[in-house]
Design a protein around this motif. Structure first.
Motif, mmCIF file in Angstrom:
data_model
loop_
_atom_site.group_PDB
_atom_site.id
_atom_site.type_symbol
_atom_site.label_atom_id
_atom_site.label_comp_id
_atom_site.label_asym_id
_atom_site.label_seq_id
_atom_site.Cartn_x
_atom_site.Cartn_y
_atom_site.Cartn_z
ATOM 1 N N THR A 383 0.833 -1.206 0.000
ATOM 2 C CA THR A 383 0.000 0.000 0.000
ATOM 3 C C THR A 383 0.866 1.254 0.000
ATOM 4 O OG1 THR A 383 -1.741 -1.172 1.212
ATOM 5 C CG2 THR A 383 -1.832 1.231 1.232
ATOM 6 N N MET A 384 1.956 1.223 0.739
ATOM 7 C CA MET A 384 2.844 2.385 0.806
ATOM 8 C C MET A 384 3.457 2.712 -0.549
ATOM 9 S SD MET A 384 4.839 2.058 4.436
ATOM 10 C CE MET A 384 4.102 2.719 5.939
ATOM 11 N N VAL A 385 3.799 1.682 -1.310
ATOM 12 C CA VAL A 385 4.375 1.924 -2.637
ATOM 13 C C VAL A 385 3.348 2.578 -3.549
ATOM 14 C CG1 VAL A 385 5.330 0.847 -4.702
ATOM 15 C CG2 VAL A 385 6.054 0.065 -2.460
ATOM 16 N N LEU A 386 2.139 2.024 -3.580
ATOM 17 C CA LEU A 386 1.098 2.585 -4.439
ATOM 18 C C LEU A 386 0.733 3.999 -4.016
ATOM 19 C CD1 LEU A 386 -1.210 -0.549 -4.795
ATOM 20 C CD2 LEU A 386 0.255 0.451 -6.556
ATOM 21 N N ASN A 387 0.686 4.249 -2.728
ATOM 22 C CA ASN A 387 0.321 5.571 -2.229
ATOM 23 C C ASN A 387 1.431 6.597 -2.373
ATOM 24 O OD1 ASN A 387 -2.259 4.844 -1.562
ATOM 25 N ND2 ASN A 387 -1.822 4.464 0.598
ATOM 26 N N SER A 388 2.586 6.165 -2.848
ATOM 27 C CA SER A 388 3.668 7.134 -3.074
ATOM 28 C C SER A 388 3.465 7.897 -4.383
ATOM 29 C CB SER A 388 5.023 6.421 -3.099
ATOM 30 O OG SER A 388 5.125 5.564 -4.231
#
Length: 494
Positions: A383-388
């Motif tokens: 999720t953190m990668v996509l939300n970057s």
């Protein structure tokens, strides 16, 4: 031989030349990195302080017990986040208009736009008030346990004054951000956070007011932040703030339409991840599920702070550059920032994987919750990668005025595809929280791909022409005699 790229700042008055070799490319990357982080750095610090009020509140309340943590987490992550998302989105119209007006040299209009947003957002706060008042039956209707819903409802009613602090806070922040006056926001936010931590300690542990003390601290820190920002605007922004004006009540409908598009765009994003907390309340062992997800979402929120800061920088850079008729500067700024944000997202994912067995200790002493959080860490990292990437593109949308388009994309990817898929995986396939979250991740991935496609197809020269029409149409329709003359000429050229 190709000319070196121009810096594109206000002093040079020029756009970038095409970057056709490595030296020119390196120059563009370095120049845009400096410009973006000069804005986003202080904004990130300010948002850390602002977000820290909720996060620190959860930490203090978590020491009171699992039920208290669940109730307050639901109130903050569902009820308050619902209001925050809508009010923040409504205030983002100010970000678009102030940024483009500042780039076009119409600095005197910034104060008018901010006041117009105050008027509209006050009405919105009145409309949202029943959500706070009837939070308990709403949460029960959504399937929350009675004891959790009652505690969350009482806490929601207690923090109702915080809702009205948003009326002043968000438009004032956008007013200052459009002018890159971000350090003032950072220091005001830092002072509010320090005061909030002190009040939490005093009210909860010294006075023994439990969750009531936490609610009072949120109200006081929220209003203190808002009033301090308004004082700074009126005292130190004399060019953009020229006093109260009846112009704030003109062309409200046009402003409302842009504000509403912004609000829908943000709400669809914020409510999407908040809905997983509500859905988890229907699973077996709901308290542990909600507590574990709340901790993961809290940590994800901390990571999002960095990218929200970049979101603001993108909005300011794109709106200013389009207002100054510099299409290539806007384009290069977007591409450089997306690449750097993706690298940051990957680094955060790796970090989460390394500390997955330990970070939950900060939020709770429950061993069962800590173990469950460790199982969810891999989904948190993805999720953190996509939300970057996604917040960066949202910043571009605000700066360019694409809010309505992004709202449609969010609706389809999140609520027609991602959320139903999560429900099927979570309940029908019986994967529980992991299934809910996996489906929602799929929705984020689809949205990110579509937004990247929109960027790839964007004609930035055309965006400059549309920005001129968009910005000065607000001047043309009843703002001032000088504005109507300028607006008439530009509208004719459009």
């Amino acid at each position: 031989m190709e000319a070196a790229p121009l810096l594109g700042d206000s002093s040079s008055g020029g756009d970038y030349a095409p970057a056709r070799n490595f030296e020119q490319f390196k120059h563009v990357v370095w120049s845009e990195t400096v410009k973006t982080w000069t804005i986003s750095g202080p904004v990130i610090f300010q948002i850390v302080c602002q977000y820290g009020t909720n996060s620190v509140t959860n930490i203090f309340v978590g020491q009171l017990g699992e039920l208290e943590l669940s109730g307050v987490s639901i109130a903050i992550s569902v009820i308050a986040t619902f209001a925050f998302g809508f009010m923040f989105g409504m205030g983002s119209a100010t970000e678009t208009l102030c940024g483009q007006a500042f780039g076009a040299g119409q600095i005197h209009m910034l104060g008018v736009y901010m006041q117009r947003s105050w008027v509209i957002m006050f009405v919105c706060a009145l409309i949202i008030t029943p959500v706070y008042v009837f939070a308990t039956p709403i949460l029960k209707l959504l399937g929350q346990q009675d004891d959790v819903a009652e505690l969350a409802g009482n806490f929601s009613l207690l923090i109702l004054p915080q809702l009205f602090s948003f009326v002043l806070a968000f438009p004032t922040q956008k007013f200052l951000q459009a002018q890159s006056k971000v350090w003032a926001l950072a220091w005001i936010g830092f002072g509010a956070l320090l005061a909030h931590v002190f009040m939490l300690w005093l009210f909860i542990f010294e006075f023994g007011w439990s969750t009531t003390g936490a609610g009072l601290a949120l109200n006081i820190s929220g209003w203190g932040l808002s009033i301090a920002q308004v004082i700074y605007v009126m005292g130190w922004c004399r060019d953009a703030w020229q006093g109260f004006s009846w112009l704030a009540f003109k062309d409200l409908w046009g402003f409302v339409k842009l504000s509403f598009s912004s609000a829908i765009m943000f709400c669809l994003e914020i409510w999407y991840m908040s809905s997983i907390i509500v859905l988890a309340g229907h699973l077996p062992n709901a308290v542990i599920s909600v507590d574990s997800l709340s901790i993961c979402m809290n940590l994800n929120g901390w990571e999002n702070i960095i990218f929200i800061g970049i979101n603001v920088a993108m909005s300011v850079r794109v709106s200013n550059e389009l207002g100054k008729a510099r299409p290539r500067a806007a384009k290069y700024s977007v591409y450089v920032t997306i690449a750097e944000s993706l690298i940051l997202g990957l680094l955060f994912m790796v970090l989460i994987f390394f500390v997955k067995d330990h970070f939950a200790v900060i939020f709770t002493s429950s061993v069962a919750v800590q173990k469950y959080v460790a199982k969810l860490a891999y989904l948190l990292g993805i999720t953190m990668v996509l939300n970057s990437v996604q917040p960066v593109i949202s910043g571009v949308a605000i700066g360019a005025g694409w809010q309505a388009l992004v709202a449609y994309i969010n609706l389809g990817c999140y609520y027609i595809f991602g959320l139903p898929l999560g429900i099927v995986l979570g309940y029908v396939a019986k994967f529980g929280v992991k299934g809910l979250w996996s489906g929602m991740i799929a929705g984020i991935a689809m949205q990110t791909i579509l937004l990247l496609l929109v960027l790839y197809k964007t004609n930035w020269n055309k965006e400059v022409g549309e920005t001129k029409c968009f910005t000065f149409s607000f001047l043309f329709f009843g703002c001032c005699r000088e504005g109507r003359k300028v607006g008439a000429v530009l509208m004719a050229n459009c």
